[in-house]
Write a protein that holds these residues in place. Structure first.
Motif, short mmCIF file in Angstrom:
data_model
loop_
_atom_site.label_atom_id
_atom_site.label_comp_id
_atom_site.label_asym_id
_atom_site.label_seq_id
_atom_site.Cartn_x
_atom_site.Cartn_y
_atom_site.Cartn_z
N HIS A 59 16.09 -13.92 -21.28
CA HIS A 59 17.52 -13.65 -21.46
C HIS A 59 18.28 -14.04 -20.22
CE1 HIS A 59 16.83 -11.68 -25.18
NE2 HIS A 59 16.04 -10.78 -24.65
N SER A 90 10.38 -6.16 -18.21
CA SER A 90 11.01 -7.31 -17.54
C SER A 90 10.46 -8.62 -18.09
CB SER A 90 10.81 -7.23 -16.02
OG SER A 90 9.51 -7.60 -15.68
N LYS A 129 21.34 -3.81 -23.38
CA LYS A 129 20.46 -2.64 -23.34
C LYS A 129 21.25 -1.33 -23.56
CE LYS A 129 16.60 -0.52 -21.60
NZ LYS A 129 15.53 -0.36 -22.58
N SER A 141 12.20 -9.39 -21.43
CA SER A 141 13.59 -9.82 -21.30
C SER A 141 13.74 -11.03 -20.39
CB SER A 141 14.43 -8.66 -20.76
OG SER A 141 13.94 -8.25 -19.51
N TYR A 153 21.34 -8.92 -20.30
CA TYR A 153 20.37 -7.93 -20.77
C TYR A 153 20.85 -6.50 -20.47
CZ TYR A 153 15.97 -5.58 -21.68
OH TYR A 153 15.02 -4.75 -22.18
N GLU A 154 21.41 -6.29 -19.28
CA GLU A 154 21.87 -4.95 -18.90
C GLU A 154 22.92 -4.43 -19.89
OE1 GLU A 154 21.44 -7.43 -16.81
OE2 GLU A 154 20.08 -6.72 -15.26
N ASN A 156 9.41 -5.16 -29.83
CA ASN A 156 10.03 -4.69 -28.59
C ASN A 156 10.01 -3.16 -28.56
OD1 ASN A 156 11.60 -3.99 -26.43
ND2 ASN A 156 13.22 -5.46 -26.84
N GLY A 192 17.09 -7.28 -27.33
CA GLY A 192 16.97 -6.11 -26.46
C GLY A 192 18.10 -5.10 -26.59
N GLY A 202 15.99 -16.56 -16.35
CA GLY A 202 16.02 -16.78 -17.80
C GLY A 202 15.54 -18.15 -18.23
#
Lengths: 64, 270
Positions: free
Chosen positions: B75, B69, B84, B72, B80-81, B151, B108, B38
């Motif tokens: 981040h 990828s 998302k 993001s 991010y996971e 995005n 995201g 990040g």
């Protein structure tokens, strides 16, 4: 002690509707939190704040 | 060691970022954007097991597999996971709502549920995230198009409808985070009260007071109950002689979108 919007009142009880009238707060433009919960609009008229209660009256103004 | 490069798990035999560049055919200089966990850097930083690295050749369009990828890459990993998987609803797509939606799309957030009944008109462009080409278009469709250009991995659900006391529970039945972004104070109070009276599983992030050019620092986020946050200066409404302008409206939208992000990441204080 009753606390509304941070203001302390040394009273045993306050009728919510009296407070709203006095502060010129219109029920259709506010939300009322009483002791951590949102007070349903249908209960505004019957609600009497008691010693120890804490309330927050949120006023909505226009703009977005 | 095992690392991730541009979203793909790889086995890396080397020590540093410049080693990685050499192995995969990227230049070590500033023509390659290098992002490690990040953080964007020009230095030859050491690489450790499980690091997440993105290398981008400036000016080159990546293939679709690598694009997500790269989008993001700035981040914080692990954030991010979670983001998302999240879904946020935005009620009203004016100055607040269009800015909130774009902030959350950039972060995201996986799914955005956007609701408005209106079309884009010239007076919106002073603070709302639309363009001249959107004039006359439904705000829901215009904003969906904007977000797809920022995005494309965000799922957008749009509803072109006026939100009322009668239909709001149905509209938001699948949402647990709702940003109130209306203009009209009566609509604001209606939606906030209705959702919080009838639902115990919803977070409402509302706004009140962002007109004019008063100090930015008077706009705050306040937590009213476990489920109810309000952002704004709480007093300066739009009225004759005091218009709505992009800076303070976007400051307020920033508060709302950051509150939504914090709730997604289980940070509930403000």
């Amino acid at each position: 002690m009753i606390t509304i919007n941070g203001e302390q009142f040394d009273l045993q009880e306050i009728k919510l509707s009296d407070y709203l009238n006095e502060k010129n707060l219109k029920p259709e433009r506010i939300a009322v939190e009483l002791n951590g919960k949102i007070l349903p609009k249908s209960k505004y008229n019957e609600t009497i704040l008691k010693d120890g209660d804490k309330a927050e009256v949120v006023s909505f103004v226009g703009g977005g | 060691m095992k690392i991730k490069l541009n979203g793909n798990a790889i086995d890396f035999q080397g020590d540093s970022l410049f080693d990685l560049c050499k192995i995969f055919g990227f230049k070590e200089d500033e023509t390659t954007v290098k992002i490690i966990n990040g953080f964007q850097t020009l230095e030859d930083l050491p690489i450790k097991e499980k690091d997440e690295i993105v290398l981008i050749k400036k000016g080159e369009f990546p293939n679709e597999q690598e694009l997500e990828s790269m989008l993001s890459a700035r981040h914080t990993p692990k954030v991010y996971e979670k983001v998302k998987k999240a879904r946020v609803a935005i009620a009203g797509l004016g100055g607040l709502g269009s800015n909130i939606a774009i902030n959350l799309a950039r972060v995201g957030v996986g799914t955005l549920h956007l609701i408005d009944f209106d079309i884009v008109e010239p007076s919106n462009l002073n603070r709302q995230q639309y363009l001249m080409k959107h004039l006359g278009m439904e705000k829901t469709k215009a904003l969906k198009e904007q977000i797809s250009q920022i995005n494309p991995f965000v799922k957008i659900i749009i509803q072109n409808v006026k939100i009322t006391e009668e239909n709001c529970l149905e509209i938001f039945k699948d949402d647990t985070i709702v940003c109130e972004a209306f203009d009209n104070p009566l609509s604001k109070a209606m939606l906030v009260n209705k959702l919080l009276e009838e639902r115990e599983d919803v977070y409402v992030i509302s706004a009140s007071g962002m007109a004019g050019y008063f100090s930015s620092n008077s706009i705050k986020t306040k937590k009213i109950t476990d489920r109810f946050y309000i952002c704004g200066d709480m007093e300066n409404g739009a009225k004759q002689g005091m218009g709505l302008m992009a800076p303070r409206v976007s400051v307020c939208a920033g508060h709302q979108s950051n509150t939504a992000l914090r709730i997604i990441l289980s940070e509930y204080e403000c």
